[in-house]
Design a protein around this motif. Structure first.
Motif, mmCIF file in Angstrom:
data_model
loop_
_atom_site.group_PDB
_atom_site.id
_atom_site.type_symbol
_atom_site.label_atom_id
_atom_site.label_comp_id
_atom_site.label_asym_id
_atom_site.label_seq_id
_atom_site.Cartn_x
_atom_site.Cartn_y
_atom_site.Cartn_z
ATOM 1 N N ASN A 135 78.917 -96.272 16.021
ATOM 2 C CA ASN A 135 79.056 -95.103 16.899
ATOM 3 C C ASN A 135 78.142 -93.964 16.473
ATOM 4 O OD1 ASN A 135 81.069 -96.174 18.677
ATOM 5 N ND2 ASN A 135 82.595 -95.860 17.061
ATOM 6 N N GLU A 136 76.893 -94.301 16.177
ATOM 7 C CA GLU A 136 75.913 -93.297 15.761
ATOM 8 C C GLU A 136 75.596 -92.339 16.916
ATOM 9 O OE1 GLU A 136 74.305 -92.813 12.847
ATOM 10 O OE2 GLU A 136 75.309 -94.440 11.781
ATOM 11 N N PRO A 137 75.332 -91.054 16.602
ATOM 12 C CA PRO A 137 74.920 -90.111 17.640
ATOM 13 C C PRO A 137 73.679 -90.607 18.382
ATOM 14 C CG PRO A 137 75.429 -88.952 15.608
ATOM 15 C CD PRO A 137 75.435 -90.416 15.281
ATOM 16 N N SER A 138 73.570 -90.220 19.631
ATOM 17 C CA SER A 138 72.448 -90.676 20.442
ATOM 18 C C SER A 138 72.041 -89.594 21.429
ATOM 19 C CB SER A 138 72.828 -91.962 21.192
ATOM 20 O OG SER A 138 71.690 -92.575 21.747
ATOM 21 N N ILE A 139 70.845 -89.741 21.978
ATOM 22 C CA ILE A 139 70.314 -88.798 22.972
ATOM 23 C C ILE A 139 70.404 -89.454 24.342
ATOM 24 C CG2 ILE A 139 68.294 -87.494 23.711
ATOM 25 C CD1 ILE A 139 67.384 -87.466 20.787
ATOM 26 N N TYR A 140 71.034 -88.744 25.283
ATOM 27 C CA TYR A 140 71.264 -89.283 26.625
ATOM 28 C C TYR A 140 70.211 -88.744 27.585
ATOM 29 C CZ TYR A 140 73.932 -90.877 30.698
ATOM 30 O OH TYR A 140 74.338 -91.514 31.851
ATOM 31 N N PHE A 141 69.538 -89.661 28.291
ATOM 32 C CA PHE A 141 68.391 -89.314 29.134
ATOM 33 C C PHE A 141 68.701 -89.365 30.633
ATOM 34 C CE2 PHE A 141 66.442 -90.191 25.111
ATOM 35 C CZ PHE A 141 65.287 -89.427 25.079
ATOM 36 N N TYR A 142 69.969 -89.488 31.014
ATOM 37 C CA TYR A 142 70.278 -89.620 32.445
ATOM 38 C C TYR A 142 71.524 -88.812 32.814
ATOM 39 C CZ TYR A 142 69.634 -92.012 36.939
ATOM 40 O OH TYR A 142 69.388 -92.308 38.252
ATOM 41 N N PHE A 143 71.638 -87.622 32.277
ATOM 42 C CA PHE A 143 72.771 -86.748 32.550
ATOM 43 C C PHE A 143 72.772 -86.337 34.024
ATOM 44 C CE2 PHE A 143 74.898 -82.643 32.785
ATOM 45 C CZ PHE A 143 76.039 -82.844 32.008
ATOM 46 N N GLY A 144 73.942 -86.412 34.664
ATOM 47 C CA GLY A 144 74.056 -86.032 36.068
ATOM 48 C C GLY A 144 73.275 -86.930 36.996
ATOM 49 N N SER A 145 73.055 -88.198 36.578
ATOM 50 C CA SER A 145 72.283 -89.165 37.379
ATOM 51 C C SER A 145 70.896 -88.635 37.724
ATOM 52 C CB SER A 145 73.042 -89.538 38.666
ATOM 53 O OG SER A 145 74.271 -90.149 38.347
ATOM 54 N N SER A 146 70.339 -87.868 36.787
ATOM 55 C CA SER A 146 68.998 -87.313 36.956
ATOM 56 C C SER A 146 68.212 -87.575 35.677
ATOM 57 C CB SER A 146 69.077 -85.812 37.230
ATOM 58 O OG SER A 146 67.788 -85.243 37.353
#
Length: 319
Positions: A135-146
């Motif tokens: 469960n390592e931290p990660s960067i999310y590239f699709y917030f709000g389906s954008s």
């Protein structure tokens, strides 16, 4: 002084010491342990939410909901300093304006448009993490389906013969093609490589443009199961023109597929152009719908052992 072997065994081959994961040990008998880039030197660029180098002090620069920005580094175990991240963002969003390069080459990934900055925390202040393993931290590239993305506007490889990319990635959906890492444009001379997920076959592919204009591709083996949504993947991709071969391994699959899917000649293109995490670099096509925790690119004269890279990454992320 640093440790490179323990009881005669290279640290890159060791996972646990007295039951403790190697990455969580700072010193052995008072001697500083090696980090990932000590075991696997020569990286052209290295981005991660764990500390890859002893000299790296910051992982990311984060913009909070009030518009304030702060550098977030690492805790005493070499993991992302989540306590400082929580203090900076509170119970609200956190966006990434810069992902620092830990290779020492100052190839930072940046985003100046706050509406296009990927997320490290959601609207409730929860840190994004990979689904599997640790469960390592990660960067999310699709917030709000954008789509959101990070750029390096003037990246250039230091070798036209071969390259290796190591990535830790997870997809929300696998039914559409997505670009994970891209240095591409509409002009052939400015096209270098694309690491992507193929929606039609749910495979990971590395594509490289060569100096004679040809396009060479290699993808994860047919022996591998197809990529699934909401699953963490360690990917090690390789392309070479001397010898002429390529390979993509996922989660430890070493059933190598060295032949490229199409033949060509020439050296690997190495333009000075934009490299992007999260979408195709020139036109924004095929944005990644998911998360990235780590991305390292090697293109030095001597490449590190790919199986050892995979072992290290798999052990750290628990995939």
């Amino acid at each position: 002084m640093s440790v490179d072997k323990f009881n005669g065994v290279s640290l890159s081959s060791i996972t646990f010491i007295d039951g403790v994961r190697k990455e969580e040990i700072e010193k052995i008998n008072g001697v500083i342990r090696l980090h990932f880039l000590d075991d696997f030197p020569g990286a052209r660029a290295a981005y991660s939410l764990r500390q890859l180098s002893l000299t790296a002090t910051s992982a990311i620069r984060v913009r909070n909901s009030s518009g304030g920005e702060a550098d977030i580094g690492f805790d005493s175990d070499g993991n992302l300093d989540v306590a400082s991240l929580n203090l900076h963002c509170g119970s609200n969003i956190g966006r990434i304006s810069k992902w620092y390069d830990q290779s020492g080459n100052s190839e930072d990934m940046v985003q100046t448009d706050q509406t296009k900055m990927p997320y490290i925390k959601n609207a409730s202040g929860t840190t994004y993490t990979m689904s599997d393993g640790s469960n390592e931290p990660s960067i999310y590239f699709y917030f709000g389906s954008s789509s959101q993305w990070l750029d390096n506007a003037s990246f250039v490889s230091n070798n036209t013969d071969h390259m290796v990319i190591s990535s830790v990635v997870e997809f929300d959906t696998v039914t559409t093609g997505q670009q994970v890492l891209s240095q591409w444009s509409g002009t052939q001379s400015s096209q270098a490589f694309q690491l992507s997920m193929l929606g039609a076959s749910s495979k990971i592919r590395l594509s490289n443009r060569v100096s004679t204009g040809g396009l060479i591709r290699t993808q994860s083996p047919t022996s591998s199961s197809t990529i699934s949504a909401d699953t963490t993947y360690s990917v090690v991709a390789y392309a070479s023109v001397t010898p002429y071969e390529g390979d993509v391994d996922i989660n430890g699959d070493t059933a190598h597929e060295y032949p490229f899917t199409n033949a060509s000649t020439g050296t690997l293109n190495a333009p000075t152009s934009t490299m992007t995490i999260g979408r195709r670099s020139d036109n924004g096509a095929a944005p990644i719908q998911g998360m990235v925790s780590e991305m390292v690119v090697w293109s030095d004269t001597t490449l590190p052992n790919r199986n050892s890279i995979m072992t290290n990454v798999k052990n750290h992320y628990g995939v």
